[in-house]
Write an enzyme that holds these catalytic residues in place. Structure first.
Site, mmCIF file in Angstrom:
data_model
loop_
_atom_site.group_PDB
_atom_site.id
_atom_site.type_symbol
_atom_site.label_atom_id
_atom_site.label_comp_id
_atom_site.label_asym_id
_atom_site.label_seq_id
_atom_site.Cartn_x
_atom_site.Cartn_y
_atom_site.Cartn_z
ATOM 1 N N ALA A 171 0.852 -1.174 0.000
ATOM 2 C CA ALA A 171 0.000 0.000 0.000
ATOM 3 C C ALA A 171 0.897 1.235 0.000
ATOM 4 O O ALA A 171 2.076 1.143 0.339
ATOM 5 C CB ALA A 171 -0.874 -0.009 1.250
ATOM 6 N N GLY A 204 0.468 -5.124 0.855
ATOM 7 C CA GLY A 204 -0.719 -5.158 0.011
ATOM 8 C C GLY A 204 -0.422 -5.707 -1.384
ATOM 9 O O GLY A 204 -1.306 -6.272 -2.034
ATOM 10 N N GLU A 241 -0.508 -9.351 -0.966
ATOM 11 C CA GLU A 241 -1.894 -9.726 -0.664
ATOM 12 C C GLU A 241 -2.747 -9.713 -1.939
ATOM 13 O O GLU A 241 -3.610 -10.569 -2.128
ATOM 14 C CB GLU A 241 -2.468 -8.772 0.387
ATOM 15 C CG GLU A 241 -1.779 -8.942 1.735
ATOM 16 C CD GLU A 241 -2.231 -7.920 2.749
ATOM 17 O OE1 GLU A 241 -1.817 -6.749 2.627
ATOM 18 O OE2 GLU A 241 -3.012 -8.276 3.650
ATOM 19 N N GLU A 267 4.267 -5.614 7.171
ATOM 20 C CA GLU A 267 3.468 -4.600 7.874
ATOM 21 C C GLU A 267 3.815 -4.470 9.350
ATOM 22 O O GLU A 267 3.757 -3.383 9.925
ATOM 23 C CB GLU A 267 1.974 -4.914 7.738
ATOM 24 C CG GLU A 267 1.398 -4.618 6.357
ATOM 25 C CD GLU A 267 1.524 -5.777 5.395
ATOM 26 O OE1 GLU A 267 2.352 -6.679 5.635
ATOM 27 O OE2 GLU A 267 0.789 -5.794 4.396
#
Ligand code: CAA
Length: 689
Positions: A66, A105, A108, A128
Site C-alpha cells: 500500500a 498489500g 496480498e 506490515e
C-alpha cells in the site's frame, strides 16, 4: 505509460489481457493505481475475447505494498479490498507476475489471484508488522489457507521476506519462470486456459487450516516483542483464520488494522521508516557529487571491530583485506571471524558453502602496503589519537589516489586525524556499532574538509553493507555516544541518590529498551571508561569503586551485576549494593526511594536535551536523523519513534519544565533546557514541526 491512466496500461496479447502498472519507484498501490486496476479488471471481464488476465509491474519491483503516505488520510475508493474483490470476481484466470519485492498489500493482491508466477530472484513478504501494522488486505486470512497457520504466522510476525525458491517449495507461488517475466506469465496463462485448469481461490481452501502447533509458535514468536501491539494483533488475526469463516476473519482483520493504523505505535514506526530513508540524503549534497566505485576494501586492525567490519564487506560480496601488525594477532582475528560465521551456520542462518564463499573474500595480511589496492580503507585500531594519526600518515603514503580513508573512532576528533594526511578531503569517520556485523547503524562523520564525493561514497557503501547510514558532524562522541554520556551521568546520580542498578535497569527495560544502562555497561566492559578517566584525571565515583574491586563487567563475571559462569543474565549483587551505599555515605547523601517515572524521565530527558544542542550546533541535520541513530544503534524502542519524536509527543513545554525542575534540584546547569527547546516550546512547536 498507460491507456487507462498515467500509472496503468491495459493491452492484449491475443486472448490474454496484460495489465501493467508503472508507479516508480516501488509501485506502491496509491489511489490512481487502484483505480486503474479496477478499471482494467472491468474491461478484461467485459471483453468476451479475453480468456485470462496477467497483472505485472514495470520498473524494479512488483507492488511493494500500500502507499504508506496515504495512511492517516481519508480513504479514497476504490480501496485495495475493492480491487482484490474484483480480482476474485473475475471468472477468468488471473495470473500475478512477480519480480523484485512483492510486499504487503502487493503480495496480498497476488494472493487473491488464481495463480502466481515469479522470477527466481523475486521475494514475497508481509512486512506490515515493521510499520506497527498487520496485513490489512486479507493476508492474515489467505496466507494461512495457502501454507498453514504456523508458517503464515512466522512470515507475518517477523515481517521477513521469503525468496522465490522457498515460496515455490511451500506452494505460495505456482512456478518460477526464466527469461522475460511478462512473456512467461502470458505463456503460463495460455497453458492454464488450454488445460482448462479449475479456478480455485485461496479463500476457498480449508485443507491447511490446522490449529496444531499454532499456540506454541505464537508464544515463541512474540516472546521477545514485549510492548508492541502489532505482533499480538497478527496472532489474533491468524488465529481467527483457523476458527472463523473467511468473511468473518476478514472483517476482524479490518478492525484490527484500523485500530493499529490510527494508533501511536504505528505512527511512530512510520515516522522511523521515512526518517531512515531521509537520513540517507545529505541536505547540502550537490547533485554533481558522485559516489566513487568500490570493488575492494581494506580494514586496518583485526580486533573485534575490525573483524566485524571485514565480515560486513564479505557479507556484501566485496573482497576485503584485513591488516594486523603481527601474525598471532591476525590469526586470532581471523579465527574470531570464522567462529562468528560458524555460530551462524550452526543456527541455520547461513549455509556452510556460503560461509566458505565469504571467508574466501577475506584476506589477512601483516603488511600495511596491501591497502594500496583498496578503494576504501577503514581504520579500526586502538582508540588512541597518536596511534590513529600514525596509521593515517601511513595510509596517506600507501593508499591509492582517491581512496576513501575512514576511521572507526567512536569519539576522537576526525579533523585532527584527517590532518595527519595530505588529503583531508578523502578522510571521514565510519562509526560502526558493536557487533559491527550485526548492528545496522553507521554514523558517517564528516570532517571540516571532507569532500561531498567522499561522503556520497561512504553513504553508498553503508547501504551496500546493509547498514543505515546517518551523516553527522564532528564533536566529542558524535551524536549517539554524546547523548548516551548524559544518560551515564544521570545513572550514577540515580544510584547515589537511592536507586539500585536493578531498579534503574528495570525502568529502562519497561520503557522498551532491550537492556538497561547498567547491564549495557557490564556488556561493554567498565574498565575501558575507567582507564580513559584515569588518563584524563576524571572520576566516576561508583564505577571507579566497582573497577577497583575487580568488577569489570561480564568479562569478569561481575560488574553492576553478577553473572553465573556461562550466563549473560544479570543478577543483583549485594556487594555492589554495599559499594553504592558506601559511596552515597561518603558524599553525605541521604538515600531515598526513587520511583520508575522519575528514573525514566532522568534517563531520557537529559539525552533529548543533548539532542537539541546537537541540532542547534548542526551536528545532526534533522531530528529524524537522531531518532534513526537511537533506534538502530542503541535499541530505542521503535514503536516510540526515537527520542526527538517521543519528545514531540510529550510536548516540548512539558520537557522544558521537567528539565528545569531537575536542573534546579541538582544545581547542574547543563540540565537546563537547551535554547532550541525553550524557543520551540514557547511557540508551541515540536522538533519535527
Ligand atoms: N509507500 C510509499 N512509499 C514507499 C513505499 C510504500 N509502501 N515503499 C517505499 N517507498 C518509497 C520510499 O519512501 C523511498 O522514497 P524516497 O526515494 O522519496 O526516499 C522510495 O520509495 C524507495 O524506497 P527505498 O529507498 O526503501 O528503496 P529500496 O530499493 O532500498 O527498498 C523496498 C525497496 C524493499 C520496497 C522498501 O522500500 C520497503 O521495504 N518498502 C516498504 C514495504 C512495505 O512495508 N510494504 C507494506 C506497506 S503497508 C501495506 O501494504 C498495508 C496493507 O496491508 C494494505
Amino acid at each position: 505509460m498507460g491507456n487507462i491512466n498515467r500509472s496503468v496500461d491495459f493491452s492484449t496479447d491475443s486472448e490474454i489481457a496484460v495489465v501493467t502498472v508503472d508507479n516508480p519507484p516501488v509501485n506502491a498501490l496509491k489511489h490512481e493505481v487502484r483505480a486503474g486496476l479496477a478499471e482494467a479488471l472491468r474491461q478484461a471481464r467485459d471483453d468476451a475475447a479475453v480468456k485470462a488476465v496477467v497483472i505485472a509491474c514495470a520498473g524494479r519491483t512488483f507492488f511493494a505494498g500500500a502507499d504508506i503516505t496515504e495512511f492517516g488520510k481519508p480513504p479514497q475508493a476504490p480501496g485495495l479490498h475493492d480491487v482484490i474483490a474484483a480480482i476474485e470476481a473475475t471468472p477468468k484466470p488471473v495470473v500475478a507476475a512477480l519480480h523484485g519485492t512483492a510486499l504487503g498489500g502487493g503480495f496480498e493482491l497476488a494472493l487473491a489471484c488464481h495463480f502466481r508466477v515469479a522470477v527466481s530472484g523475486a521475494r514475497v513478504g508481509l512486512p506490515e508488522v515493521k510499520l506497527g501494522l498487520l496485513p490489512g488486505a486479507g493476508g492474515t486470512q489467505r496466507l494461512p489457507r495457502l501454507i498453514g497457520p504456523e508458517k503464515a504466522l512466522q512470515l507475518i510476525v517477523t515481517g521477513e521476506p521469503m525468496a522465490a525458491p522457498k515460496a515455490l517449495a511451500d506452494g505460495v507461488i505456482d512456478e518460477i519462470v526464466e527469461g522475460d517475466l511478462t512473456a512467461a506469465a502470458i505463456a503460463f496463462a495460455r497453458r492454464v486456459v488450454a488445460e482448462g485448469r479449475p479456478l480455485k481461490l485461496v479463500r476457498d481452501r480449508e485443507d491447511k487450516l490446522s490449529a496444531e502447533g499454532f499456540a506454541d509458535a505464537a508464544e515463541a514468536l512474540t516472546r521477545r516483542l514485549r510492548g508492541r501491539d502489532a505482533p499480538a494483533a497478527c496472532v489474533e488475526a491468524v488465529r481467527n483464520a483457523i476458527v472463523l469463516p473467511f468473511e468473518e476473519g476478514l472483517k476482524r482483520e479490518g478492525e484490527l488494522f484500523r485500530k493499529l493504523v490510527t494508533g501511536d505505535q504505528s505512527k511512530a514506526q512510520r515516522h522511523v521508516f521515512f526518517a531512515e530513508r531521509e537520513a540517507a540524503k545529505v541536505p547540502d549534497m550537490p547533485d554533481a557529487a558522485k559516489p566513487r566505485p568500490i570493488t575492494h576494501g581494506a580494514v586496518v586492525g583485526a580486533g573485534t571491530m575490525g573483524g566485524g567490519i571485514g565480515m560486513c564487506f564479505a557479507n556484501a560480496g566485496i573482497p576485503v583485506t584485513i591488516v594486523e601488525t603481527g601474525r598471532d594477532l591476525l590469526q586470532k582475528g581471523l579465527d574470531r571471524v570464522a567462529a562468528n560465521y560458524r555460530t551462524t551456520v550452526s543456527r541455520g542462518g547461513l549455509g556452510a558453502d556460503e560461509m566458505e564463499r565469504r571467508m574466501a573474500l577475506i584476506t589477512g595480511v601483516t603488511e600495511l602496503e596491501a591497502v594500496g589496492s583498496a578503494d576504501v580503507v577503514i581504520e579500526a585500531v586502538f582508540e588512541e589519537m597518536n596511534v590513529k594519526k600514525r596509521v593515517f600518515a601511513n595510509l596517506d603514503r600507501l593508499a591509492k589516489p582517491n581512496a576513501l580513508l575512514a576511521t572507526n573512532t567512536s569519539m576522537l576528533d576526525v579533523n585532527e586525524i584527517a590532518r595527519a594526511t595530505a588529503r583531508p578531503e578523502d578522510v571521514l569517520g565510519t562509526h560502526f556499532f558493536s557487533p559491527a556485523n550485526v548492528m545496522r547503524l553507521l554514523e558517517i562523520v564528516r570532517g571540516a574538509q571532507t569532500s561531498f564525493d567522499a561522503i556520497a561514497t561512504a553513504v553508498g557503501l553503508g547501504r551496500r553493507l546493509g547498514k543505515v547510514p546517518v551523516t553527522v558532524g564532528v564533536c566529542y562522541g558524535f551524536v549517539g555516544n554524546r547523548m548516551l554520556a548524559r544518560r551515564s551521568i544521570e545513572t550514577e546520580r540515580l544510584l547515589l541518590e537511592g536507586a539500585l542498578p536493578q531498579e534503574v535497569d528495570a525502568a529502562v527495560v519497561a520503557f522498551g529498551f532491550p537492556m538497561g544502562p547498567c547491564a549495557m555497561m557490564d556488556l561493554a566492559g567498565l574498565d575501558v571508561g575507567w582507564r580513559i578517566r584515569k588518563g584524563r584525571g576524571e572520576r566516576a565515583l561508583i564505577e571507579d569503586a566497582l573497577c577497583e574491586a575487580g568488577h569489570f563487567g561480564q568479562k569478569t563475571g561481575k560488574g553492576y551485576f553478577r553473572y553465573e559462569a556461562g550466563s549473560r543474565t544479570p543478577v543483583p549483587d549485594p556487594e555492589v549494593e554495599g559499594i553504592i551505599i558506601e559511596a552515597s555515605a561518603r558524599l553525605g547523601i541521604n538515600r531515598r526511594p526513587i520511583g520508575e517515572e522519575e528514573i525514566v524521565e532522568r534517563m531520557i530527558f537529559p539525552m533529548i536535551n543533548e539532542g537539541a544542542r546537537i541540532l542547534e550546533e548542526g551536528i545532526a541535520a534533522r531530528p529524524g536523523d537522531i531518532d534513526v541513530i537511537w533506534v538502530y544503534g542503541y535499541g530505542w524502542p521503535v514503536w516510540r519513534g526515537g527520542p526527538m519524536y517521543y519528545a514531540d509527543r510529550l510536548r516540548l513545554a512539558h520537557l522544558r519544565d521537567r528539565l528545569t525542575h531537575y536542573a534546579d534540584r541538582s544545581e547542574d546547569g547543563t540540565l537546563q533546557p537547551a535554547a532550541l527547546i525553550r524557543r520551540l516550546a514557547a511557540e508551541g512547536r515540536g522538533f519535527t514541526s
